[in-house]
Design an enzyme around this catalytic site. Structure first.
Site, PDB file in Angstrom:
ATOM      1  N   CYS A  98       0.854  -1.188   0.000  1.00 18.11           N
ATOM      2  CA  CYS A  98       0.000   0.000   0.000  1.00 18.11           C
ATOM      3  C   CYS A  98       0.891   1.239   0.000  1.00 18.11           C
ATOM      4  O   CYS A  98       1.761   1.377   0.851  1.00 18.11           O
ATOM      5  CB  CYS A  98      -0.873  -0.023   1.253  1.00 18.11           C
ATOM      6  SG  CYS A  98      -1.650   1.544   1.652  1.00 18.11           S
ATOM      7  N   CYS A 102      -3.571   7.524  -1.763  1.00 16.30           N
ATOM      8  CA  CYS A 102      -4.886   7.592  -2.433  1.00 16.30           C
ATOM      9  C   CYS A 102      -5.969   8.147  -1.509  1.00 16.30           C
ATOM     10  O   CYS A 102      -6.916   8.778  -1.986  1.00 16.30           O
ATOM     11  CB  CYS A 102      -5.343   6.210  -2.868  1.00 16.30           C
ATOM     12  SG  CYS A 102      -4.015   5.111  -3.288  1.00 16.30           S
ATOM     13  N   THR A 189      -4.395   4.823   7.318  1.00 14.28           N
ATOM     14  CA  THR A 189      -3.336   4.448   6.383  1.00 14.28           C
ATOM     15  C   THR A 189      -2.386   5.613   6.128  1.00 14.28           C
ATOM     16  O   THR A 189      -2.825   6.701   5.782  1.00 14.28           O
ATOM     17  CB  THR A 189      -3.999   4.026   5.052  1.00 14.28           C
ATOM     18  OG1 THR A 189      -4.809   2.882   5.303  1.00 14.28           O
ATOM     19  CG2 THR A 189      -2.978   3.697   3.995  1.00 14.28           C
ATOM     20  N   GLU A 255      -0.547   1.645   9.381  1.00 14.87           N
ATOM     21  CA  GLU A 255      -1.799   2.217   9.861  1.00 14.87           C
ATOM     22  C   GLU A 255      -1.569   2.709  11.278  1.00 14.87           C
ATOM     23  O   GLU A 255      -0.714   2.190  11.981  1.00 14.87           O
ATOM     24  CB  GLU A 255      -2.936   1.188   9.860  1.00 14.87           C
ATOM     25  CG  GLU A 255      -3.606   0.983   8.517  1.00 14.87           C
ATOM     26  CD  GLU A 255      -2.774   0.192   7.540  1.00 14.87           C
ATOM     27  OE1 GLU A 255      -1.951  -0.627   7.984  1.00 14.87           O
ATOM     28  OE2 GLU A 255      -2.914   0.393   6.314  1.00 14.87           O
ATOM     29  N   HIS A 290     -12.800   5.474  -3.195  1.00 18.27           N
ATOM     30  CA  HIS A 290     -11.776   4.607  -2.606  1.00 18.27           C
ATOM     31  C   HIS A 290     -11.979   3.157  -3.038  1.00 18.27           C
ATOM     32  O   HIS A 290     -11.018   2.390  -3.122  1.00 18.27           O
ATOM     33  CB  HIS A 290     -11.753   4.740  -1.083  1.00 18.27           C
ATOM     34  CG  HIS A 290     -10.411   4.388  -0.511  1.00 18.27           C
ATOM     35  ND1 HIS A 290      -9.236   4.942  -0.964  1.00 18.27           N
ATOM     36  CD2 HIS A 290     -10.039   3.490   0.443  1.00 18.27           C
ATOM     37  CE1 HIS A 290      -8.222   4.417  -0.306  1.00 18.27           C
ATOM     38  NE2 HIS A 290      -8.676   3.528   0.554  1.00 18.27           N
ATOM     39  N   TYR A 294      -8.932   0.688  -5.298  1.00 20.13           N
ATOM     40  CA  TYR A 294      -8.387  -0.635  -5.001  1.00 20.13           C
ATOM     41  C   TYR A 294      -7.841  -1.365  -6.217  1.00 20.13           C
ATOM     42  O   TYR A 294      -7.499  -2.553  -6.150  1.00 20.13           O
ATOM     43  CB  TYR A 294      -9.416  -1.473  -4.221  1.00 20.13           C
ATOM     44  CG  TYR A 294      -9.376  -1.097  -2.743  1.00 20.13           C
ATOM     45  CD1 TYR A 294      -9.012   0.189  -2.365  1.00 20.13           C
ATOM     46  CD2 TYR A 294      -9.651  -2.005  -1.747  1.00 20.13           C
ATOM     47  CE1 TYR A 294      -8.940   0.544  -1.041  1.00 20.13           C
ATOM     48  CE2 TYR A 294      -9.581  -1.653  -0.409  1.00 20.13           C
ATOM     49  CZ  TYR A 294      -9.226  -0.380  -0.054  1.00 20.13           C
ATOM     50  OH  TYR A 294      -9.136  -0.029   1.259  1.00 20.13           O
ATOM     51  N   CYS A 296      -5.081  -0.772  -6.782  1.00 23.06           N
ATOM     52  CA  CYS A 296      -3.766  -1.038  -6.168  1.00 23.06           C
ATOM     53  C   CYS A 296      -3.594  -2.522  -5.886  1.00 23.06           C
ATOM     54  O   CYS A 296      -2.489  -3.051  -5.959  1.00 23.06           O
ATOM     55  CB  CYS A 296      -3.601  -0.232  -4.889  1.00 23.06           C
ATOM     56  SG  CYS A 296      -4.697  -0.775  -3.550  1.00 23.06           S
ATOM     57  N   GLU A 444      -6.970  -5.587   4.772  1.00 24.35           N
ATOM     58  CA  GLU A 444      -7.373  -4.261   4.314  1.00 24.35           C
ATOM     59  C   GLU A 444      -8.258  -4.378   3.065  1.00 24.35           C
ATOM     60  O   GLU A 444      -9.169  -3.568   2.863  1.00 24.35           O
ATOM     61  CB  GLU A 444      -6.123  -3.428   4.048  1.00 24.35           C
ATOM     62  CG  GLU A 444      -6.337  -1.935   4.201  1.00 24.35           C
ATOM     63  CD  GLU A 444      -6.569  -1.249   2.902  1.00 24.35           C
ATOM     64  OE1 GLU A 444      -6.340  -1.874   1.860  1.00 24.35           O
ATOM     65  OE2 GLU A 444      -6.991  -0.085   2.938  1.00 24.35           O
TER      66      GLU A 444
END
Ligand code: SF4
Ligand code: FE
Length: 485
Positions: A98, A102, A189, A255, A290, A294, A296, A444
């Protein structure tokens, strides 16, 4: 735009109050557990400065006409949305984790719409305040933490009925020049890698909860803010000083629990102040963006698939048909994740503010897949890797003058591959599916941007069921009274 080095140096200037293992961290930037996560954010700066990534990582600001990092941009077209998806996948595939930036981008895009809509209905001036903040973020090329999730206490009770009223962040004092807020935001995050914290409410609210309907931005080192770092599985391996056992030697995520202990927010930084009827909209728009972000996970999936193919070759099993088929399945699942993100971006539309929003139904479908497929991909990776990824002795054993020779001898796979390389790739798979990176890639994926049930509720709300029924009935000759009217 900042270079990666300038970004890291800018963080050194912050006076963050950070705790880990019960102690205050004096040097946040160089802490071995935090540093890999900072490296991942730094990558968003580094690649923006490289010509081959210019189109995907940078964009012209609609505010100033200047080139800005896409992470600070407000989407002005479907093309912007599609490039955001591509950026997420690309960065995930370069870092294997991560990269954290974002959340702030998604918060700003959601606020650009909600503040506009609030002003149109209520005659407030939130949009201008927000745009001023945006100009600052773009000019300084800042990383923003998007802080949404409250601790929430008893899930069956709304904010104002909680026994402890601070379990949702709230306004505790009104002053001439601003407000004072108290509460916390959980699972944040990239929190200690951020310059600014953008706070939003976590659920839709009614009038009784209006003190909780608050959104604002404050510097990450504002007085009264403290950070308590979350632990990750295998995090202490980063403190051991070796370079094999941590799997991913360069990057990670983090986090934190962010405490707001009576933090003052100046008026010009407040973007919502008790307009409870808009809390739900802000939450939903942020969540939709969001859920698109993802992509990602498809990028991290690329790394895991690459590692799985590699370990299959190192184990001497790459030619087995079932291994080939498992890797095809991993790719199929991974590309399906990407399809969802690209689809919701391609079907995006312009909102009254001028900001482009993703197709929210498809964004929810995208995220629903994300709650499942990375687990399936991880299972297949572990299947192909074999049990050695969890029974492998440590780097110190491998390097030991006494017993290293036994590891060298008995952990040999394919004759042409060094035992050390086989160990390294196994550690990377361990990192992605059980270690520090599994936080981002698995749990996550389940709960970030809303747990699976949140997407199912949105899917049920957004599909046009009546129309589906109308066509079905028409095709088989069902006539209803309403048809004849
Ligand atoms: Fe970005 Fe993915 Fe990290 Fe969320 S989990 S901040 S979308 S990289
Ligand atoms: Fe997330």
């Amino acid at each position: 735009m900042k270079t990666a080095e300038e970004y890291v140096e800018s963080l050194r200037k912050l006076n963050l109050v950070v705790y880990m293992f019960g102690e205050k961290v004096d040097n946040v930037v160089d802490h071995p557990i935090i540093r890999p996560s900072m490296n991942a954010v730094a990558k968003t700066y580094e690649l923006a400065g490289r010509p081959e990534f210019e189109d995907i990582m940078t964009v012209t600001s609609h505010r100033t006409g200047k080139k800005v990092n896409r992470f600070t941009h407000i989407h002005q077209s479907v093309d912007d949305l599609v490039k955001k998806t591509k950026m997420g996948r690309m960065l995930g595939s370069q870092t294997g984790c991560c990269f954290q930036r974002c959340v702030g981008m998604d918060a700003m895009n959601a606020l650009s719409m909600t503040t506009f809509d609030m002003d149109a209905k209520l005659g407030t001036e939130y949009n201008q305040r927000f745009l001023k903040f945006l100009d600052y973020v773009q000019a300084e090329d800042l990383t923003c933490d998007g802080a949404m999730t409250d601790p929430k206490g008893d899930r069956g009770l709304p904010p104002h009925q909680q026994k402890d009223p601070d379990l949702f962040l709230r306004i505790v004092e009104d002053r001439e020049d601003g407000i004072v807020v108290r509460g916390a935001k959980a699972h944040q995050t990239g929190a200690v890698n951020s310059h600014e914290v953008i706070v939003m409410p976590t659920i839709s609210m009614r009038e009784a909860d209006k003190d909780y309907a608050v959104s604002f931005a404050v510097p990450a080192d504002a007085e009264g803010i403290s950070y308590i770092m979350g632990r990750q599985s295998c995090d202490l391996r980063k403190m051991e000083g070796g370079n094999m056992d941590q799997g991913n030697l360069f990057f990670g995520g983090h986090e934190a629990l962010v405490i707001f202990d009576d933090v003052f927010v100046p008026r010009e930084r407040i973007f919502m102040c008790r307009e409870y009827e808009f809390a739900g909209q802000l939450v939903e728009q942020f969540a939709s963006y969001h859920r698109q972000s993802y992509a990602c996970k498809a990028g991290v999936g690329d790394v895991l698939i690459g590692a799985t193919q590699t370990v299959a070759e190192y184990n001497g099993a790459a030619k087995a048909s079932h291994v080939k088929d498992k890797i095809i399945e991993m790719n199929h699942l991974n590309e399906t994740l990407y399809c969802g993100s690209i689809a919701c971006a391609s079907e995006g539309h312009k909102e009254p503010s001028g900001t482009y929003l993703v197709n929210t139904l498809l964004a929810n479908v995208c995220k629903q897949n994300v709650t499942r497929f990375p687990y399936d991909i991880a299972r297949l990776a572990q299947d192909v890797a074999g049990g050695l990824m969890v029974t492998l002795p440590s780097e110190k054993d491998f390097l030991s003058p006494t017993i290293g020779k036994w590891m060298e001898k008995y952990y040999k796979g394919n004759e042409t591959i060094s035992t050390e390389n086989r160990m390294r790739i196994l550690r990377l798979i361990e990192n992605l599916t059980l270690g520090t990176a599994a936080v981002g890639y698995l749990t996550e994926s389940m709960h970030g941007a809303g747990s699976p049930q949140a997407q199912r509720i949105m899917i049920s709300r957004q599909v046009n069921m009546k129309e589906k029924q109308r066509v079905a009935k028409k095709l088989c000759g069902i006539k209803e009274e309403s048809d004849e009217k």
